[in-house]
Structure formats: structure tokens, C-alpha cells
Write an enzyme that holds these catalytic residues in place. Structure first.
Site: not given
Length: 461
Positions: A11, A105-106
Site C-alpha cells: 500500500d 496504489d495497492e
């Protein structure tokens, strides 16, 4: 169940804000808020400096400004985020061929798919630290938090425990003990309503929940949710890490940290989602006939409403119009914790006449509304037409001063700070909005970022 902690959840920390601070040296170490910047906008990401003042994702921009008036409030620059995300995902895929992106983003990573077996906890930690170093180098200095465990549930929870820039490895066999002291809301699907019902039965922590048998949990929360909740409470999660599959629909959804009851705000969010869906369709050269609105209520009940058009479309006006109507038909009593807009029944052709003349005129009138009347969550270029097409945070170039970004605009002027990720904080200059020497990049071909930002786990963190 796995015998070793071979599932990673990666993350990126405060991703959108971190990219802005990377590219704008004058903002490093200062509060930065990314999202809709008008009175009816919504925060997408807040830097850790802004979070100290209570600013968080999904908060209205108006409230964020009241809590942290001195922060820099910036429109999202999706092309920059997408480019950075691609570099980061490449580092993950270099580690393992099996990567499951959840958003820009993860992502989950399956170490077993890379042939890494017999891993000790120290091995996994070393792999995670090396990955974080690779991400930092590939992204220009961004940090990531990594959780590792025997399942996706454990890895995802672990990644949130030592932010920012942390690594948490949960040893195999300790999963239930790891979860036990946590609030029951840490388990996916336990929202405020479910937590309240469990609390009435004396269940506040996962340990309390682990003391109940499956039948008792089902009696408390219902059969649809109870069996899953029982398994997750004891960390019995065998969901595989899966890569992207063939697209059968295009959708955007957002899970809010707090339930939203304001219909105008939900309408604004749905309209922006429609634009995101349209951008993705256009990039993929697809269109669709069925528009679906998904709502998850405060008590975790989920409803979908759909409307099928006469022919396929990729027009954001059409998708937004249908989404608004479906939302108007929805009962919002008690609040919405998740909202989604999707298009299915995909085709590779488009019917152009789905908008009537009157609807097209209304859309044109809306596009020319004054900034005060605009819904700030709309895409920046639309809101900024009366400001020379400039929006705060936008990249610009001047042949004398070089590259910079827009501080603000209005009354026929635009103020720019000239600096880049490779320079120290730079000077500020003001120009007329029609200055021919001041140029801005062409609009990105797509803003699929926005759907990836929100489709799985809500606003960027």
C-alpha cells in the site's frame, strides 16, 4: 491454508499527496489535500501533515478547509499518478508473476507463484524491505507499507498497522491471535450497523466474536453475512491472489469512511464516477447499453439498480444522466457507505443520438456555469473554463521560467510556481490567462486512475 506468510499486501502511503509533494518541492513537509477543491468537493487523499489536523479521505473539502485552512488544496493529476503506479506495479511483477492490483496504489503479491517456498518470517521481511527500496527508487522517493501473512485478509490488515513506510509480518499459525485484540470493525463487511448489532450481543473485539459459534453469529447478523464473518474471525481465508481478468463491465465504486446521507453530495460523486467510466470505455474503444448504480447501506445491505439504453454509449452525459435518475429512485435513509456506477452489455460501437437536443442544451449550459455554481468534484477542465482552463496543481511550462505548477487562477490571471521534483523550491510568477508563452499539457487520453483509486477499497490512503 498456507503454511507460510507468502501473501504480501503493498500500500503506497498517501499516494496522490505523496506524488504532489515529490513533484512540488515547496510542499514537502507541509499539509497537502488532493481532491475536489470547491465547496462541494470531496477529499481523495490527505498527506500525513494534513491528517494531524483531522483531514481524511471522503471528508468534504469544506470541512477539510475549516480544519486545515493553510493546506495546499490541489486538483488530482491522474496522468502523473498513473505513470507512477505503472512503475511501481512493474517492480511488483518483477518479484512475482502473480500480482492483483486493487487500485493505483495497492496490490496483493503471491510469493509462492514466484517459486519462493520454505520462507521464514525473516526471509519475508527481507523480501518486503527490498521491494520497498525498489519502489522508492522507481517512484522517485515514494514510500510503501507492506503487510505479509498466510492470506489476503491478514496481509491487508497488517499493511495498515505500521504506516507509513512499515513492514508487518504475521507468522503462520498466529493469525487468530493476531486478530483477537482488534476491534470487530477490522473485519471486512463489519460496518457501523453490523458492529452495533454485535455490540448489543456483547461482541466488541474479534476475540469476542471468536467465542461465538457460526449459528450464533448468523442469528446476530443474518445468514448472508454470518457464515463469512465466522470464517474471517478465525482467519479462515483461502481466497487466491488473482491477476486481472477479461473485462466484462467497466465500473467505479467508492467505499466511504463515514456514511453519507447528503443527496447532493452523492449526486456529485455519482456524476464524477460516470465521467471516469466514460473515460475507461473510450480508452478501451468500448461502449455499453446497461448503466448500473450500486449502493451499500449503513447496515451493509447492498442494492443495485440498472437501466438499459436503446443502444450502446460511452458518452459521460448519458451515463451521468442515467446514474442520477437511478440515484433519485434510491432510498438513502440511514446513509450510504458505498456508491458505484458501472456500464455493462459492452460493445465495440456507439449509438450517437442518445441525447435529445434539449438534453444537449442543458449539458452545454451546465458546462458554462460559473465556478460558484459548479459541483467541485467534477473533472478539473470543466470547472476551470472560466479560469482560462487552469486548475490548481496543474503542470505548465514557460520558455523563460521552465516547468511549474498552477498556484491559483481567477480574474483573468494565473499564478505559477516554477519548480520540479529535481529542483529546489522555485519562484512564483503571475501571468494573464491568455499569455501565449504559458502552455499546459494536452488532456490525458484517460483518467482510468479514478476508477482504480476507488473501485475496491475507497478513497486513496
Amino acid at each position: 491454508m498456507r503454511k507460510e506468510a507468502s501473501v504480501l499486501h503493498v500500500d503506497l502511503d498517501a499516494f496522490f499527496a505523496a506524488v504532489e509533494q515529490r513533484d512540488k518541492p515547496s510542499l514537502r513537509g507541509k499539509p497537502v489535500v488532493v481532491g475536489g477543491i470547491g465547496l462541494r468537493g470531496v477529499v481523495s487523499t490527505a498527506s500525513y501533515e494534513a491528517r494531524k489536523y483531522g483531514v481524511r479521505s471522503a471528508m468534504s473539502t469544506a470541512e477539510a478547509r475549516s480544519r486545515c485552512p493553510h493546506a495546499a488544496y490541489l486538483w488530482p493529476r491522474f496522468e502523473a499518478y498513473r505513470t507512477t503506479s505503472q512503475a511501481v506495479m512493474a517492480e511488483m511483477r518483477a518479484l512475482s508473476p502473480l500480482v492483483e492490483p486493487l487500485s493505483l496504489d495497492e496490490a496483493f503479491i503471491d510469493l509462492a507463484a514466484a517459486g519462493l517456498t520454505g520462507l521464514t518470517d525473516d526471509d519475508v521481511r527481507a523480501i518486503a524491505e527490498d521491494l520497498k527500496d525498489s519502489i522508492r527508487a522507481a517512484s522517485g522517493g515514494l514510500t510503501a507499507s507492506v503487510g505479509a501473512g498466510t492470506s489476503k485478509l491478514i496481509a491487508k490488515i497488517a499493511s495498515d498497522l505500521d504506516k507509513p513506510d512499515g513492514v508487518v509480518v504475521v507468522p503462520a499459525g498466529t493469525e487468530a491471535t493476531f486478530l483477537a485484540p482488534m476491534q470487530v470493525t477490522v473485519i471486512p463487511g463489519v460496518g457501523p450497523a453490523t458492529a452495533q448489532r454485535l455490540s448489543m450481543a456483547g461482541v466488541r473485539t474479534v476475540a469476542d466474536l471468536q467465542q461465538l459459534d457460526e449459528d450464533e453469529i448468523v442469528r446476530q447478523v443474518g445468514s448472508a453475512h454470518g457464515a463469512s464473518l465466522y470464517r474471517l474471525a478465525i482467519a479462515a481465508d483461502d481466497r487466491p491472489v488473482v491477476s486481472d481478468r477479461e473485462t466484462k463491465s467497466v465500473s467505479v465504486e467508492d467505499t466511504f469512511e463515514t456514511d453519507i446521507i447528503e443527496r447532493p453530495l452523492l449526486t456529485a460523486i455519482a456524476e464524477r464516477m460516470a465521467h471516469r467510466v466514460s473515460e475507461r470505455l473510450q480508452k478501451a474503444q468500448l461502449s455499453g447499453r446497461t448503466v448500473t448504480l450500486k449502493t451499500r447501506m449503513h447496515d451493509f445491505t447492498t442494492h443495485t439498480r440498472s437501466s438499459t439504453l436503446a443502444g450502446p454509449t460511452d458518452d459521460p452525459r448519458v451515463i451521468a444522466r442515467v446514474a442520477r435518475r437511478l440515484l433519485d429512485e434510491s432510498d438513502l435513509a440511514g446513509g450510504i457507505r458505498l456508491l458505484g456506477v458501472g456500464v455493462s452489455s459492452l460493445a465495440d460501437w456507439i449509438q450517437d443520438d442518445l441525447f435529445t437536443d434539449s438534453e444537449a442544451a442543458e449539458a452545454a449550459a451546465a458546462a458554462s456555469a460559473s465556478p460558484e455554481e459548479e459541483v467541485a468534484i467534477e473533472i478539473p477542465d470543466r470547472r476551470s473554463r472560466d479560469q482560462g482552463g487552469y486548475f490548481t496543481g496543474q503542470d505548465v511550462h514557460h520558455p523563460e521560467h521552465g516547468l511549474g505548477w498552477v498556484w491559483g487562477s481567477g480574474r483573468g490571471r494565473v499564478t505559477v510556481r516554477f519548480e520540479t521534483a529535481e529542483t529546489p523550491p522555485g519562484p512564483v510568477r503571475t501571468f494573464a490567462v491568455d499569455d501565449p508563452l504559458l502552455t499546459k499539457p494536452a488532456p490525458a487520453a484517460s483518467e482510468q486512475d479514478a476508477d482504480e483509486e476507488n473501485r475496491h477499497n475507497g478513497p486513496n490512503e
